[in-house]
Design an enzyme around this catalytic site. Structure first.
Site, PDB file in Angstrom:
ATOM      1  N   ASN A 306       0.854  -1.202   0.000  1.00  0.00           N
ATOM      2  CA  ASN A 306       0.000   0.000   0.000  1.00  0.00           C
ATOM      3  C   ASN A 306       0.890   1.253   0.000  1.00  0.00           C
ATOM      4  OD1 ASN A 306       1.024  -0.273   2.618  1.00  0.00           O
ATOM      5  ND2 ASN A 306      -0.688   0.866   3.433  1.00  0.00           N
ATOM      6  N   CYS A 308       2.004   3.590   2.062  1.00  0.00           N
ATOM      7  CA  CYS A 308       3.074   3.900   3.034  1.00  0.00           C
ATOM      8  C   CYS A 308       3.973   2.709   3.323  1.00  0.00           C
ATOM      9  CB  CYS A 308       2.464   4.467   4.300  1.00  0.00           C
ATOM     10  SG  CYS A 308       1.501   5.955   3.959  1.00  0.00           S
ATOM     11  N   GLU A 310       3.490  -0.325   4.670  1.00  0.00           N
ATOM     12  CA  GLU A 310       3.356  -1.245   5.809  1.00  0.00           C
ATOM     13  C   GLU A 310       2.526  -2.484   5.494  1.00  0.00           C
ATOM     14  OE1 GLU A 310       1.995   1.688   5.521  1.00  0.00           O
ATOM     15  OE2 GLU A 310      -0.035   1.794   6.320  1.00  0.00           O
TER      16      GLU A 310
HETATM   17  N1  UDP Z   1      -3.739   6.630   3.386  1.00  0.00           N
HETATM   18  C1  UDP Z   1      -4.254   7.221   2.251  1.00  0.00           C
HETATM   19  N2  UDP Z   1      -4.319   8.591   2.163  1.00  0.00           N
HETATM   20  C2  UDP Z   1      -3.897   9.390   3.167  1.00  0.00           C
HETATM   21  C3  UDP Z   1      -3.363   8.795   4.331  1.00  0.00           C
HETATM   22  C4  UDP Z   1      -3.306   7.417   4.418  1.00  0.00           C
HETATM   23  O1  UDP Z   1      -4.637   6.530   1.322  1.00  0.00           O
HETATM   24  O2  UDP Z   1      -3.990  10.632   3.029  1.00  0.00           O
HETATM   25  C5  UDP Z   1      -3.686   5.145   3.497  1.00  0.00           C
HETATM   26  C6  UDP Z   1      -2.381   4.566   3.025  1.00  0.00           C
HETATM   27  O3  UDP Z   1      -2.604   3.274   2.490  1.00  0.00           O
HETATM   28  C7  UDP Z   1      -1.601   4.460   4.322  1.00  0.00           C
HETATM   29  C8  UDP Z   1      -2.688   4.004   5.255  1.00  0.00           C
HETATM   30  O4  UDP Z   1      -3.829   4.752   4.830  1.00  0.00           O
HETATM   31  O5  UDP Z   1      -0.551   3.569   4.180  1.00  0.00           O
HETATM   32  C9  UDP Z   1      -2.447   4.210   6.722  1.00  0.00           C
HETATM   33  O6  UDP Z   1      -2.027   5.531   6.953  1.00  0.00           O
HETATM   34  P1  UDP Z   1      -2.170   6.203   8.391  1.00  0.00           P
HETATM   35  O7  UDP Z   1      -1.870   5.175   9.427  1.00  0.00           O
HETATM   36  O8  UDP Z   1      -1.375   7.473   8.420  1.00  0.00           O
HETATM   37  O9  UDP Z   1      -3.737   6.547   8.413  1.00  0.00           O
HETATM   38  P2  UDP Z   1      -4.734   7.096   9.553  1.00  0.00           P
HETATM   39  O10 UDP Z   1      -5.641   5.957   9.881  1.00  0.00           O
HETATM   40  O11 UDP Z   1      -3.955   7.618  10.705  1.00  0.00           O
HETATM   41  O12 UDP Z   1      -5.477   8.186   8.852  1.00  0.00           O
END
Ligand code: UDP
Length: 571
Positions: A306, A308, A310
């Protein structure tokens, strides 16, 4: 109920999470948001009694700040959209129809708040033959531009900007163009640059001013190249060995599997390192390690992650994530293991329910997700936890705590997934998996960046150290907020290290310690000081590979024009 939200968290909820009507007026309170999510996710339970019970438990889990699911679940659960997963990987087959299908599918996913990863490795290289037209192919990079512009057009449901991961195998013939993609001007931009240069030369400006104008303009043009993509090179073990031995490796045309040439591994490695040193990209993923750890090899080979990094996934697979706030599990300078265990079990049930409640954007995705039922339970607030325990982030004790806490989470998560299998059934592909005992989910653990949810919880992101104890955060939409951490008053000042005080080696060792007990992968940035050398970056990659990491992202302080986090000036 202790809905203890900071002013920043309230603002963020109002800007991006709370439901709105057609006139864009907010129509729910933060409390109602968590009630909506808890109720919806509990609906996956089989009878009313269980639904009521888990609705209450899930509500407490979130509002006591012990655990939060990924943003799409908070935004969409119990709404018409009902798309709950953050992570998707889409296949990009080597055909016009396949490529443009993927563009369309990515747009649908972005609209619903998910991020998409793609491997472009199956696309035939630039200038290769195209039988149907008798012409030549334009290659992965030119198609990636189409994905990039489509992403620009679709803002993620107005709440999240489209995020993509683009990957190319290191043995693809177009690898050089891919590595250069963000660091060198493409043809169109080079033309614009040349025109600008000519027009400046016709003025009477001083040469040093012209140089400065040109360099600013170049930065601006580069910033726009693949701005909606994170790029990572998928490196193989064979490649890493060739780098060590200083020999060539084979380059293969994916259309017919034929070896079309050889490249000098050291030179390619140096090139990757140079650009990563310059602007943090491309990142690398260790694709062979990812596939060695694939728990269901029969379902196919993993080619991408994905956005980022992970979450490695099969083509057409999606995964929902959630993170435990570790800072909440310290009592009198000790970890409250019993409380942590209860939270792990409840969080696994929550995330497993999310799979069933999710409305997937495509039927192919739903089918693929249901075979392995992957979830990604991770952590946030690791650094805050260390501080509360009196441990410095850059220490052996921190590495030991990383292992201990993640091993505990992984074991309890797998144990509970086995219990869930007895209650609700194992994941359908379980018999062909690496697991001896039936369990409900093929993967349980992932360390997400928690960029937004750690902000809601008011703690340090994922497993990252605090960038500063007082800083200003600018999100993708340009909203600015200021942060002050006051818990540090009680802490011993010796242990109050921040990102830039920590040697790269410690960053990598913490990442590796978590990876040891994570089924999927770990999102972590290896921060280097501005003065770090290219050799330092190269050494970081080699160390990460040796320690069994699945990928690595480095960032040298100050190497990019705009940074998401900036330390407050008075610090
Ligand atoms: N992600 C996305 N757009 C964004 C931020 C995150 O598509 O603007 C997706 C992406 O796959 C990333 C995952 O959400 O790897 C998890 O990101 P994060 O943990 O920062 O998300 P949160 O749940 O804190 O918004």
């Amino acid at each position: 109920m202790s809905l203890d939200l900071s002013k920043n968290a309230k603002n963020l909820l109002e800007n991006r999470y709370l439901r709105r009507n057609e006139k864009r007026e907010i129509i729910e309170t933060p409390k109602e948001l968590f009630q909506r999510v808890a109720k919806n996710i509990a609906e996956a339970e089989e009878d009313q009694e269980k639904q009521n019970y888990y609705e209450e438990e899930f509500y407490k889990l979130m509002t006591e700040s012990k655990f939060l699911p990924n943003s799409p679940t908070l935004m969409n659960a119990g709404t018409e959209l009902q798309q709950l997963a953050a992570c998707f990987v889409l296949p990009v087959p080597d055909s016009m129809e396949g490529i443009f299908n993927a563009v369309k599918n990515a747009a649908l996913i972005h609209k619903s708040g998910g991020g998409t990863g793609f491997a472009f490795s199956r696309l035939r290289p630039q200038n290769d033959v195209v039988k149907s037209t008798g012409g030549i192919s334009s290659g992965p990079l030119s198609f990636m531009k189409v994905f990039n512009s489509a992403t620009n057009t679709v803002k993620q449901g107005g709440k999240r900007r489209g995020a993509n991961m683009g990957m190319l195998r290191v043995d693809h013939p177009d690898i050089l163009n891919f590595i250069n993609a963000k660091g060198e001007l493409n043809e169109e931009n080079q033309e614009l640059y040349d025109q600008f240069e000519t027009s400046l030369e016709e003025t009477y400006l001083k040469p040093e001013i012209i140089d400065e104008e040109l360099s600013n303009y170049k930065e601006k043009l580069l910033d726009k190249q693949f701005s909606n993509f994170n790029l990572s090179v998928a490196v193989t073990d064979e490649f890493m060995e060739a780098v060590q031995e200083g020999c060539n490796y084979k380059v293969v045309n994916p259309r017919n599997g034929q070896v079309v040439g050889e490249l000098d591994a050291k030179k390619i490695f140096k090139l990757i390192v140079n650009y990563a040193w310059k602007n943090g990209e491309p990142g690398i993923i260790f694709i062979d390690e990812i596939n060695r750890k694939n728990p269901v090899p029969n379902l196919g080979e993993i080619e991408a992650t994905n956005p980022c990094g992970e979450q490695p996934l099969l083509p057409n697979e999606a995964c929902n994530l959630g993170s435990i706030n570790l800072s909440q599990f310290v009592k009198n300078q000790k970890v409250d293991w019993n409380a942590l265990k209860d939270t792990v079990r409840l969080a696994v049930r929550f995330l497993d329910n999310v799979i069933d409640m999710n409305k997937y954007p495509l039927s192919e995705i739903e089918e693929q997700v249901m075979k392995a039922r992957k979830i990604g339970l991770g952590v946030m607030g690791f650094h805050e936890m260390l501080i509360r325990l009196g441990i410095s982030y850059n220490s052996e004790d921190a590495v030991e705590m990383a292992k201990k806490v993640m091993e505990f989470i992984k074991e309890n998560a797998h144990q509970y997934s086995q219990e869930l299998a007895e209650e609700k059934g194992a994941f359908p592909a379980w018999e062909e998996s690496v697991y001896e005992k039936p369990q409900r989910n093929a993967t349980l653990t992932t360390i997400a960046p928690t960029g937004s949810i750690s902000f809601l919880a008011g703690t340090s992101g994922g497993i990252e150290p605090f960038f500063s104890f007082s800083y200003t955060h600018t999100d993708g939409e340009g909203n600015v907020s200021t942060f002050e951490y006051d818990f540090t008053e009680e802490a011993d000042t010796d242990i109050l290290v921040t990102t830039m005080d920590i040697e790269p080696e410690w960053h990598i060792r913490i990442q590796a310690a978590f990876q040891k007990y994570v089924d999927n992968a770990v999102s972590k940035t290896i921060n280097l000081p501005y003065v770090a050398s290219k050799e330092d970056v190269g050494e970081a990659y080699v160390l990460a590979h040796e320690l069994g990491c699945k990928g690595l992202t480095v960032y040298r302080d100050g190497s990019r024009g705009s940074q998401v986090l900036e330390t407050n000036k008075e610090d």
